[in-house]
Scaffold this motif. Structure first.
Motif, PDB file in Angstrom:
ATOM      1  N   GLY A   1      42.984  21.723 -23.660  1.00  9.24           N
ATOM      2  CA  GLY A   1      41.707  22.377 -23.446  1.00  9.24           C
ATOM      3  C   GLY A   1      40.994  21.857 -22.217  1.00  9.24           C
TER       4      GLY A   1
ATOM      5  N   SER B   1      36.360  18.254 -31.283  1.00 11.29           N
ATOM      6  CA  SER B   1      36.490  17.778 -29.913  1.00 11.29           C
ATOM      7  C   SER B   1      36.573  16.259 -29.941  1.00 11.29           C
TER       8      SER B   1
ATOM      9  N   GLU C   1      36.344  27.389 -25.190  1.00 16.82           N
ATOM     10  CA  GLU C   1      36.634  26.431 -26.245  1.00 16.82           C
ATOM     11  C   GLU C   1      35.685  26.580 -27.439  1.00 16.82           C
TER      12      GLU C   1
ATOM     13  N   LYS D   1      40.734  24.389 -34.158  1.00 13.96           N
ATOM     14  CA  LYS D   1      41.081  24.219 -32.754  1.00 13.96           C
ATOM     15  C   LYS D   1      40.758  22.775 -32.369  1.00 13.96           C
TER      16      LYS D   1
ATOM     17  N   GLN E   1      40.145  20.225 -29.277  1.00 16.25           N
ATOM     18  CA  GLN E   1      39.864  20.040 -27.851  1.00 16.25           C
ATOM     19  C   GLN E   1      39.995  18.544 -27.591  1.00 16.25           C
TER      20      GLN E   1
END
Length: 495
Positions: free
Chosen positions: A467, A236, A477, A259, A261
């Motif tokens: 996101g 993130s 998330e 992933k 974010q």
């Protein structure tokens, strides 16, 4: 689980070390970050930087700690979050003081940030019992399909310096509540309020060792190792679009697909339609542009005003801006405090110089006093004036004339960014219709652009990120779905 303390803290937190793998210690890089008060430019403290081996240790310990933390009862995790909120209340003055001294927050902004973070932590405390699995039907006889929602595991968080406690907490708190562990890398300008302070708060609240690490150092040394570490499944990041693109690239091409974010840049419009209440519009524009010296990704970066009321708006806006107090951030009535660093000052004054050279008309301005830049207002923002195109992290307000509502919408959407926006009108249905056409993740009617609520989906479109933050979005998330099927009867196959 450790036993949570119930005593009232008697001493203020002391800082000078990083939190690496459950231990407070110096980083191993052999270099030091100097944490400086941006208003006085005096040294607050020295913190020895982390090296690459410290990053490895933080993630290694995090991986070991995650299973036990995920297996903790939902009520146990919720209790830690609630205890952190209680400790925040006890340490309210101490936390606000750090925000003022380290990030240059005005007292009013620091109080707003404290309140927002307190809400985030309390909202996060509700998440452990808000994660649902489900049973899904299918056309295979005798098959039961179970879908479990599980924590992703290790979450990497990189946070910026502008709202440091808030922007670190909005990922860290829900990640912990959902059974993840976190390795947090705050901005070096705000290493305490962006990270170390959270480490102390959660430690005092009873968070087990290793579940949260706080590391910091030279990005040339630890930046890529932090992003690429294969223990983490989600990274993130809040910051610039350029850096966010690189982090997303590393997340996609590193040893483990992650992933990303991302909350990135913004060129947010505040649109004043021809039927707007001028006084309300001025109030909203002043707060939306000058809160925290304009150093907010959700600031009103462009104030777009219908030409039929443009002159009246500008006259009232200029008069209001001239009355804003700037200077010492600790004073209760100061609106504009210092920029965060000399580098930021140079960037902001470069923007002012370029705007004047390109023909923009300056109505309010002044020379900097230390790192404090007086508020500036410009009109005459044509297509060839860069001031209307770039994100401005400083107290500079470009006011742009629109021919009519359609032109205002065109100007609002004429940007690569799509984070937030606002529209001011006496007709809320007209405002809602206009807002629905703004290409952004968030648009507010008769409010400022900078609205962030702990239970709302916060995030952008286009080059403003990927996101959503906020309780509902963050569950998606920071958890993952695991499909488990159970075949109760023998299947019939074609061969």
């Amino acid at each position: 689980m450790s036993t949570m303390p119930t005593h009232t803290p008697q001493q203020q937190y002391r800082f000078g070390e990083l939190l690496i793998g459950g231990k407070w210690r110096h980083g191993s890089a052999g270099t030091v970050t100097q944490d400086v008060d941006p208003y006085t430019e005096k040294l607050l403290l020295d913190i020895p930087n982390a090296g690459e081996s410290d990053i490895v240790e933080a993630f290694t310990v995090a991986t070991r700690a995650q299973r036990d933390w995920a297996n903790a009862l939902p009520g146990e995790r919720a209790k830690v979050l609630r205890e952190a909120a209680r400790i925040m209340d006890q340490r309210h003055a101490e936390i606000v003081d750090w925000l003022i001294r380290e990030s240059g927050s005005t007292r009013m902004k620091a109080e707003l940030e404290f309140s927002a973070v307190h809400s985030i932590v309390l909202e996060a405390s509700t998440l452990p019992t808000r994660v649902f699995g489900r049973l899904m039907p299918c056309d295979i006889p005798g098959k039961e399909n179970r879908v479990y929602r599980e924590p992703v595991g290790v979450v990497s968080v990189i946070s910026p310096w502008n709202w440091p406690l808030h922007l670190s907490s909005r990922v860290t708190a829900p990640a912990l509540a959902l059974g993840n562990v976190v390795v947090l890398k705050p901005a070096r300008e705000t290493i305490v309020t962006g990270g170390l302070l959270l480490g102390k708060l959660f430690e005092e609240a009873g968070l087990p060792p290793g579940v949260l690490s706080v590391v910091s150092g030279d990005n040339q040394v630890i930046g890529d190792p932090f992003v690429l570490n294969s223990a983490s499944r989600v990274i993130s990041f809040t910051g610039s679009t350029a850096v966010g693109r690189r982090i997303a690239s590393l997340a996609a091409t590193g040893p483990v697909l992650k992933k990303a974010q991302l909350e990135l840049g913004g060129n947010n419009p505040l649109v004043v339609l021809d039927d707007a209440d001028i006084e309300l519009a001025v109030d909203l524009a002043v707060v939306a542009r000058f809160l925290h010296q304009g150093q907010i990704c959700v600031s009103a970066n462009r104030i777009i005003v219908d030409g039929r009321i443009f002159d009246r708006f500008v006259d009232a806006f200029v008069e209001r801006v001239k009355s804003l107090k700037y200077g010492n951030p600790d004073a209760s009535d100061t609106v504009i405090g210092p920029l965060v660093s000399r580098r930021q000052l140079s960037s902001v004054m470069g923007i002012v110089k370029q705007a004047i050279e390109q023909g923009a008309i300056q109505h309010v301005g002044g020379a900097p006093e230390g790192l404090v830049v007086p508020p500036h207002v410009f009109t005459g923002i044509g297509a060839d004036v860069q001031l209307g195109k770039d994100e401005i992290f400083g107290p500079i307000a470009p006011v742009i004339r629109a021919a009519d509502e359609a032109d205002a919408l065109r100007i609002a959407n004429d940007t690569e960014f799509g984070l937030t926006g606002a529209v001011v009108t006496r007709n809320v249905d007209r405002g809602a219709h206009f807002a629905s056409q703004v290409q952004a993740g968030m648009t507010h009617v008769n409010d400022v652009t900078a609205v962030d609520l702990a239970n709302m989906p916060f995030g952008g479109e286009k080059n403003s990120g990927l996101g959503r933050f906020g309780a509902e979005g963050v569950i998606d998330e920071l958890t993952t779905e695991h499909w488990i099927s159970v075949q109760h009867t023998r299947r019939q196959f074609p061969f």
